[in-house]
Each structure stands twice: as structure tokens, then as C-alpha cells.
Scaffold this motif. Structure first.
Motif, PDB file in Angstrom:
ATOM      1  N   PHE A  94       0.829  -1.207   0.000  1.00 13.81           N
ATOM      2  CA  PHE A  94       0.000   0.000   0.000  1.00 13.81           C
ATOM      3  C   PHE A  94       0.860   1.252   0.000  1.00 13.81           C
ATOM      4  O   PHE A  94       2.025   1.236   0.390  1.00 13.81           O
ATOM      5  N   THR A  95       0.238   2.334  -0.453  1.00 13.63           N
ATOM      6  CA  THR A  95       0.784   3.677  -0.291  1.00 13.63           C
ATOM      7  C   THR A  95      -0.304   4.544   0.313  1.00 13.63           C
ATOM      8  O   THR A  95      -1.465   4.504  -0.120  1.00 13.63           O
ATOM      9  N   CYS A  96       0.080   5.301   1.334  1.00 13.08           N
ATOM     10  CA  CYS A  96      -0.834   6.289   1.916  1.00 13.08           C
ATOM     11  C   CYS A  96      -0.126   7.633   1.904  1.00 13.08           C
ATOM     12  O   CYS A  96       1.091   7.709   2.035  1.00 13.08           O
ATOM     13  N   SER A  97      -0.900   8.693   1.727  1.00  7.25           N
ATOM     14  CA  SER A  97      -0.278  10.015   1.608  1.00  7.25           C
ATOM     15  C   SER A  97      -1.233  11.108   2.063  1.00  7.25           C
ATOM     16  O   SER A  97      -2.433  11.047   1.801  1.00  7.25           O
ATOM     17  N   THR A  98      -0.653  12.110   2.731  1.00  6.84           N
ATOM     18  CA  THR A  98      -1.421  13.299   3.111  1.00  6.84           C
ATOM     19  C   THR A  98      -1.079  14.488   2.229  1.00  6.84           C
ATOM     20  O   THR A  98      -1.571  15.595   2.455  1.00  6.84           O
ATOM     21  N   LYS A  99      -0.231  14.251   1.225  1.00  4.36           N
ATOM     22  CA  LYS A  99       0.123  15.311   0.289  1.00  4.36           C
ATOM     23  C   LYS A  99       0.097  14.795  -1.147  1.00  4.36           C
ATOM     24  O   LYS A  99       1.026  14.974  -1.921  1.00  4.36           O
ATOM     25  N   SER A 100      -0.996  14.127  -1.481  1.00  7.32           N
ATOM     26  CA  SER A 100      -1.220  13.632  -2.836  1.00  7.32           C
ATOM     27  C   SER A 100      -2.675  13.894  -3.207  1.00  7.32           C
ATOM     28  O   SER A 100      -3.507  14.181  -2.342  1.00  7.32           O
ATOM     29  N   ALA A 101      -2.969  13.754  -4.484  1.00  2.00           N
ATOM     30  CA  ALA A 101      -4.349  13.916  -4.936  1.00  2.00           C
ATOM     31  C   ALA A 101      -5.262  12.940  -4.198  1.00  2.00           C
ATOM     32  O   ALA A 101      -4.880  11.784  -3.978  1.00  2.00           O
ATOM     33  N   PRO A 102      -6.444  13.371  -3.788  1.00  2.32           N
ATOM     34  CA  PRO A 102      -7.355  12.485  -3.060  1.00  2.32           C
ATOM     35  C   PRO A 102      -7.777  11.288  -3.916  1.00  2.32           C
ATOM     36  O   PRO A 102      -8.266  11.458  -5.033  1.00  2.32           O
ATOM     37  N   TYR A 103      -7.545  10.106  -3.387  1.00  5.43           N
ATOM     38  CA  TYR A 103      -7.918   8.892  -4.126  1.00  5.43           C
ATOM     39  C   TYR A 103      -7.865   7.708  -3.181  1.00  5.43           C
ATOM     40  O   TYR A 103      -7.084   7.679  -2.225  1.00  5.43           O
ATOM     41  N   GLN A 104      -8.713   6.723  -3.456  1.00  5.78           N
ATOM     42  CA  GLN A 104      -8.655   5.477  -2.707  1.00  5.78           C
ATOM     43  C   GLN A 104      -9.165   4.342  -3.585  1.00  5.78           C
ATOM     44  O   GLN A 104     -10.104   4.506  -4.356  1.00  5.78           O
ATOM     45  N   ARG A 105      -8.500   3.194  -3.489  1.00 11.27           N
ATOM     46  CA  ARG A 105      -8.899   2.013  -4.262  1.00 11.27           C
ATOM     47  C   ARG A 105      -8.193   0.791  -3.670  1.00 11.27           C
ATOM     48  O   ARG A 105      -7.066   0.896  -3.191  1.00 11.27           O
ATOM     49  N   VAL A 106      -8.871  -0.348  -3.707  1.00 12.35           N
ATOM     50  CA  VAL A 106      -8.277  -1.599  -3.237  1.00 12.35           C
ATOM     51  C   VAL A 106      -8.457  -2.672  -4.300  1.00 12.35           C
ATOM     52  O   VAL A 106      -9.550  -2.827  -4.859  1.00 12.35           O
ATOM     53  N   HIS A 107      -7.373  -3.409  -4.579  1.00 12.64           N
ATOM     54  CA  HIS A 107      -7.403  -4.569  -5.466  1.00 12.64           C
ATOM     55  C   HIS A 107      -6.982  -5.796  -4.670  1.00 12.64           C
ATOM     56  O   HIS A 107      -5.933  -5.784  -4.011  1.00 12.64           O
ATOM     57  N   ILE A 108      -7.785  -6.837  -4.734  1.00 10.16           N
ATOM     58  CA  ILE A 108      -7.457  -8.115  -4.094  1.00 10.16           C
ATOM     59  C   ILE A 108      -7.244  -9.118  -5.216  1.00 10.16           C
ATOM     60  O   ILE A 108      -8.169  -9.420  -5.979  1.00 10.16           O
ATOM     61  N   ILE A 109      -6.025  -9.629  -5.337  1.00  7.36           N
ATOM     62  CA  ILE A 109      -5.655 -10.480  -6.459  1.00  7.36           C
ATOM     63  C   ILE A 109      -5.466 -11.918  -5.998  1.00  7.36           C
ATOM     64  O   ILE A 109      -4.816 -12.180  -4.981  1.00  7.36           O
ATOM     65  N   GLY A 110      -6.045 -12.856  -6.776  1.00  5.02           N
ATOM     66  CA  GLY A 110      -5.865 -14.275  -6.502  1.00  5.02           C
ATOM     67  C   GLY A 110      -5.352 -15.003  -7.724  1.00  5.02           C
ATOM     68  O   GLY A 110      -5.085 -14.393  -8.759  1.00  5.02           O
ATOM     69  N   THR A 111      -5.237 -16.307  -7.622  1.00  6.17           N
ATOM     70  CA  THR A 111      -4.700 -17.103  -8.731  1.00  6.17           C
ATOM     71  C   THR A 111      -5.686 -17.242  -9.884  1.00  6.17           C
ATOM     72  O   THR A 111      -5.282 -17.452 -11.032  1.00  6.17           O
TER      73      THR A 111
END
Length: 335
Positions: A227-244
Motif C-alpha cells: 500500500f501507499t498512503c499520503s497526506t500530500k497527494s491527490a485524493p484517491y482510494q482504491r483496493v485490489h485483491i488479487i488471486g490465482t
């Protein structure tokens, strides 16, 4: 039907704009009082939100015998001290995340809570209770993406206000404590286990002395969460869960809107399903689940040991940011 009578410590925005309105729609919640160190602020908030009682000190609220439970949205450095005071006053507590400033502080809270087994104490990671995350975990559990391989998360906003408490290190500010705790929590929630080690890059702002961009690899032993989290970046959020054999994409993972359906994308065999979850307010659900546990004298949806474990990972990430090496996480992190 009985309702739990809640009191709120402070007029913090997360409480007045999100949590209190959500709880007021609950079947088992009654927000009966709010406190501030400024009585005028407490009265104004009470008037705006239709709350019966307003107090000019936190102590006065804790002394009210008609209050069953406390919601604590105070700044991070005040979470543990005031949650302990609430417990010692005989109140159940829902405390905002992160539960404390350090793992030791979180453990101290757990030790106090264990001395009062009749009381329910929980960290307020509201996202876990939303239908979209319950659905995502069910898909993973049912083999809907095959064997889990990795979770990838981005969570950011831009805030350059030096007076904002989230930019003040002495009060537990910074990206990792404020929003990085979410991808840590969700990976433990989805993988249903504890990580072994972490590797991180932590960028400290020269002005604020807080981390403004933090990236991490969390190793669960054969599977990872990055993950990357930031308080000085463009507002955005997304989660990807990858499997086989498939993947899940969570469109609005943390700030799920209370007035429109949430969307998950579930892809298998090159076919993508768009899953629309029912409209739900995650703060209403959280308040009702906690209140039901109080009324039924049953365990909280998330045990306080989970909060201690999350803090252990946060600390390991900070250590790795300084050392530039993999940092292990104590095996007894949830003890």
C-alpha cells in the motif's frame, strides 16, 4: 426495544458529521449527550444534532449515570487516556482509530479492559462492517479468486495546513497513523491472519515532521499486502485483491457513501461482474453492532486484541522506514 444511551467525548468533525448522524439512525443506539471543554460548543452541537444533554467537560459526561457507553473521537494522543477513564467510570467505549500512539499504549488499554470484563471496548474501524467488505471477504473465503496472492491499496488526500492536528507529530499525526492504518487492518481482515514482517519507505515532511508519503510491503508468508498512503497527494482510494484465478476491486473502500450503492468488481475467467451492494451507512451498522453486543452481553464484532495487533504492524513499518530493512512483527502481537 432497549437502546444503549451513548455519550460523545468532544465535538470533533468525524463525530458530528459522520458517526453521530449514523448512530442516530440505528435501531439500538440513542445519542443522549455530548461534551466539549467549551460548553458553548457542546450546546451548539447538541442543538444542531438534537442531542438532549450538553456538558462543558469530559469528566461531567463520564459522571452521568444515565450514560451507558462512550464514543471517543478525541485526537489520537487522547484515545487511550480517556478511554481508560471511561472504562473506570463504568462505561462501554467505542474508540476511534488508531486506538493509541504506540503498541505498548494499546496493550495498556487492553490490560485495563480485561479487568472490566463486563464492559465492551472496541476500536472504530467502521469500514469492516459495511456490506461491501463483508461481501469481499465472503468471495475470498469461498474461493472466488482462487488462492489469494496479494492486496494492493492506495489511500490519499492533500492537506498542507500546519494547524491541522493530522500534521502535528506530537498528537499522532501523519499519513500512516491517520489513513495507513486502514490498508493494514483490511489486509489482516481479508487474509484472516497476522503478517510476519514488513518493508517500508517513509517520507518525512521537513516542515511538519510527519510522514506524508508511506509505502509498505506486508508479508503474510507467501502472500503480501502492498500500500501507499499520503497526506500530500491527490485524493484517491482504491483496493485490489488479487488471486490465482480472479480478482476483486473495491471502488470506494473506506469512505463508503451512506446514500448510494457501493460497487465491487469481481473478475474470473476474463468475465467481470459489477456487484452493487445495498445502500448502507457503515457508521449506523457499527453503532448497532456495538450496541447489540452491549445489550446482549456478547463479544464485540472486533476484539480489542485486534487493535493491539494493528499497532504492532504500524510500529514495524516506522522501524523499517528508518532501518531500510525488513522488520519482523512479534508473534505475540495479538496477545
Amino acid at each position: 426495544m432497549s437502546k444503549v444511551r451513548w455519550g460523545v467525548l468532544s465535538t470533533a468533525k468525524i463525530g458530528t458529521k459522520k458517526v453521530i448522524p449514523g448512530m442516530q439512525n440505528g435501531a439500538y443506539c440513542e445519542v443522549s449527550a455530548i461534551a466539549s471543554r467549551n460548553l458553548a460548543k457542546a450546546r451548539a452541537a447538541a442543538s444542531e444534532l438534537g442531542i438532549a444533554k450538553a456538558y462543558g467537560s469530559y469528566e461531567a459526561l463520564l459522571e452521568d449515570p444515565e450514560i451507558d457507553a462512550i464514543y471517543n473521537p478525541l485526537p489520537n494522543h487522547m484515545h487511550v487516556p480517556w478511554t481508560i477513564k471511561a472504562i473506570e467510570a463504568g462505561k462501554h467505549v467505542l474508540c476511534e482509530k488508531p486506538v493509541g500512539l504506540t503498541a505498548d499504549e494499546a496493550q495498556k488499554l487492553l490490560d485495563v479492559a480485561r479487568k472490566h470484563p463486563q464492559l465492551r471496548v472496541m476500536e472504530a474501524f467502521m469500514y469492516r462492517h459495511h456490506p461491501q467488505w463483508q461481501k469481499a471477504r465472503d468471495i475470498v473465503r469461498d474461493g472466488g479468486i482462487g488462492r489469494p496472492v496479494s492486496i494492493q491499496t492506495w489511500f490519499s488526500y492533500f492537506n498542507d495546513d500546519a494547524d491541522d492536528i493530522r500534521n502535528q507529530p506530537e498528537y499522532g499525526g501523519g499519513a500512516l497513523m491517520d489513513i495507513g492504518c486502514y490498508p493494514i487492518s483490511l489486509s489482516r481482515f481479508i487474509f484472516e491472519g497476522e503478517p510476519r514482517r514488513v518493508m517500508a519507505s517513509v517520507t518525512i515532511d521537513e516542515q511538519f515532521k510527519t510522514d506524508t508519503v508511506t509505502s509498505a510491503i506486508i508479508d503474510f508468508g507467501g502472500i503480501t499486502s502492498t500500500f501507499t498512503c499520503s497526506t500530500k497527494s491527490a485524493p484517491y482510494q482504491r483496493v485490489h485483491i488479487i488471486g490465482t484465478t480472479g480478482r476483486i476491486e473495491v471502488k470506494i473502500p473506506f469512505n463508503a457513501p451512506p446514500d448510494e450503492p457501493c460497487i465491487l468488481y469481481h473478475e474470473t475467467n476474463e468475465e467481470i461482474q459489477e456487484l452493487r451492494l445495498p445502500i448502507a451507512d457503515q457508521y449506523t451498522i457499527q453503532g448497532d453492532l456495538m450496541s447489540k453486543a452491549i445489550l446482549d452481553e456478547s463479544p464485540t464484532p472486533t476484539p480489542l486484541t485486534d487493535a493491539v495487533a494493528n499497532m504492532r504492524v504500524i510500529e514495524a513499518i516506522f522501524r523499517s522506514g528508518k532501518s531500510g530493512k525488513w522488520e519482523t512483527i512479534a508473534k505475540d502481537s495479538a496477545e
